[in-house]
Design an enzyme around this catalytic site. Structure first.
Site, PDB file in Angstrom:
ATOM      1  N   THR A   1       3.375 -37.794 -18.487  1.00 22.73           N
ATOM      2  CA  THR A   1       3.461 -39.167 -18.995  1.00 22.73           C
ATOM      3  C   THR A   1       2.997 -40.180 -17.965  1.00 22.73           C
ATOM      4  OG1 THR A   1       5.294 -38.608 -20.478  1.00 22.73           O
ATOM      5  CG2 THR A   1       5.043 -40.919 -19.883  1.00 22.73           C
TER       6      THR A   1
ATOM      7  N   SER B   1       3.015 -31.794 -19.822  1.00 20.87           N
ATOM      8  CA  SER B   1       3.813 -30.720 -19.211  1.00 20.87           C
ATOM      9  C   SER B   1       4.359 -29.735 -20.236  1.00 20.87           C
ATOM     10  CB  SER B   1       4.956 -31.288 -18.371  1.00 20.87           C
ATOM     11  OG  SER B   1       5.969 -31.853 -19.167  1.00 20.87           O
TER      12      SER B   1
ATOM     13  N   THR C   1       7.708 -34.857 -17.472  1.00 21.89           N
ATOM     14  CA  THR C   1       9.158 -34.653 -17.391  1.00 21.89           C
ATOM     15  C   THR C   1       9.667 -33.479 -18.215  1.00 21.89           C
ATOM     16  OG1 THR C   1       9.529 -36.232 -19.199  1.00 21.89           O
ATOM     17  CG2 THR C   1       9.556 -37.100 -16.950  1.00 21.89           C
ATOM     18  N   ASP C   2       8.945 -33.110 -19.271  1.00 24.31           N
ATOM     19  CA  ASP C   2       9.515 -32.147 -20.222  1.00 24.31           C
ATOM     20  C   ASP C   2       9.781 -30.778 -19.609  1.00 24.31           C
ATOM     21  OD1 ASP C   2       9.519 -34.095 -22.108  1.00 24.31           O
ATOM     22  OD2 ASP C   2       7.789 -33.367 -23.226  1.00 24.31           O
TER      23      ASP C   2
END
Length: 355
Positions: free
Chosen positions: A12, A54, A85-86
């Site tokens: 992101t 990700s 972040t995932d």
């Protein structure tokens, strides 16, 4: 002035808006330009390893990061990985096992909003990551996000929208960052290779890192690991079906460690899985406070069963990564158990191994 290597992978933080949604498209070098203050803090080199969401991050990508850090290890004082972040918690855990005893910090960060968003958290996360990376007491693999520093083996994405997206599972955050100050959690340094990051006990103690174990790196993972979450009426025949594609199961049980025992089929399936030479790691699907198979009858059967590995207070992300790492090193059941219960950079509280 210290020299950092920025490894950009997408996520992101590097995304731009398109008709199909957010897509990673900004280079790591351009991201750093968006936070000009950090250029006064240290020198940077950049490497764009990949530029992906990700969600598409895989173990082969972890190995690319690992290979790059190991190759460049002597050339830089620290490493900062820009990551979505995932799956950041999985990557942080994997690197914690692939690169152990690092006195140099390996920092993962990202953001909940793209760098170009006017209300982004990307700038502060990147600034804090560099601030932490150049500090003399920083070391090991960590996630720096939302004003916190979390051990790479303890990070868990808890929220999908909020800027404090990550939490440190069942273990204190290693530090909090307030403005330009790093406030370390002394108690949080008490277990798991803590000698790497020992802080002075008095303000006037010499600011020198003590001797530590030699850097250890590993270049093999076994990707054939799956997480299986128990649900009511889940048919235990799934254990037999998974044999073709997997060598290990991380089993998320009910509560503090409950596995259905109404007809004996689960125990039969688990025994068969172990007898086939495969591994099973038992944990809980409850996020906090961990596992104890000895509390209830529905778990007690497995508390002392040979071949059952107890996840104790570890996160699922760390269990997946550690199991991949362990099985990448050995197929021997005794060696698997020995490696699995070894404490690696705070990943478990010592002394929880079943007797």
């Amino acid at each position: 002035m210290k020299k950092l290597l920025i490894l950009a992978t997408g996520g992101t933080i590097a995304s731009v808006s398109t008709n199909a949604g957010l897509v990673p498209n900004i280079s790591g070098k351009d991201l750093v330009k968006s936070v000009p203050l950090i250029n006064e803090m240290c020198e940077f080199d950049f490497l764009q390893l990949m530029n992906i969401d990700s969600t598409n991050m895989r173990p082969r990508d972890w190995m690319r990061m690992r290979a790059c850090i190991v190759e460049k290890y002597d050339d830089y004082d620290a490493f900062v990985i820009l990551h979505g972040t995932d799956t950041m918690a999985y990557t942080a855990a994997a690197l914690s096992y692939l690169i152990q005893n690092s006195q140099k910090p390996i920092v993962l960060t990202g953001s909940q909003q793209p760098m170009a968003n006017p209300f982004t958290d990307a700038k502060l996360n990147l600034y804090h990551s560099v601030l932490y990376a150049i500090d003399d007491f920083s070391c090991g693999v960590v996630v720096v996000f939302g004003n916190e520093v979390i051990a790479g083996t303890r990070a868990h994405k808890q929220r999908t929208l909020s800027f404090n997206a990550f939490t440190s599972m069942n273990f204190p955050a290693l530090a909090h960052i307030r403005g330009n100050k790093i406030i370390r959690s002394y108690a949080g340094m008490g277990t798991g290779n803590s000698e790497l990051c020992t802080m002075p006990t008095k303000p006037h103690d010499a600011l020198v890192k003590p001797d530590s174990p030699k850097l250890q790196t590993y270049d093999r993972l076994n990707e054939r690991v799956i997480v299986l979450k128990l649900t009511p009426e889940l048919n235990p025949s799934i254990f037999y079906l998974l044999k073709r594609d997997y060598d290990a199961i991380v089993l998320e049980t009910f509560g503090i460690g409950g596995i259905p025992d109404h007809d004996g089929e689960y125990e039969k399936a688990i025994d068969d899985w172990i007898a086939s030479g495969r591994s099973i790691v038992v944990t809980t699907q409850v996020p906090e406070e961990g596992l104890d198979l000895g509390v209830y009858q529905v778990g007690h059967t497995y508390a002392q069963k040979r071949g059952v590995l107890s996840g104790d207070d570890m996160s699922t992300e760390a269990l997946v990564a550690k199991t991949m790492w362990v099985l990448g090193q050995t197929n021997d059941q005794d060696e698997i158990s020995k490696l699995f219960y070894r404490v690696v950079f705070h990943d478990r509280v010592p002394g929880q191994r079943p007797a």
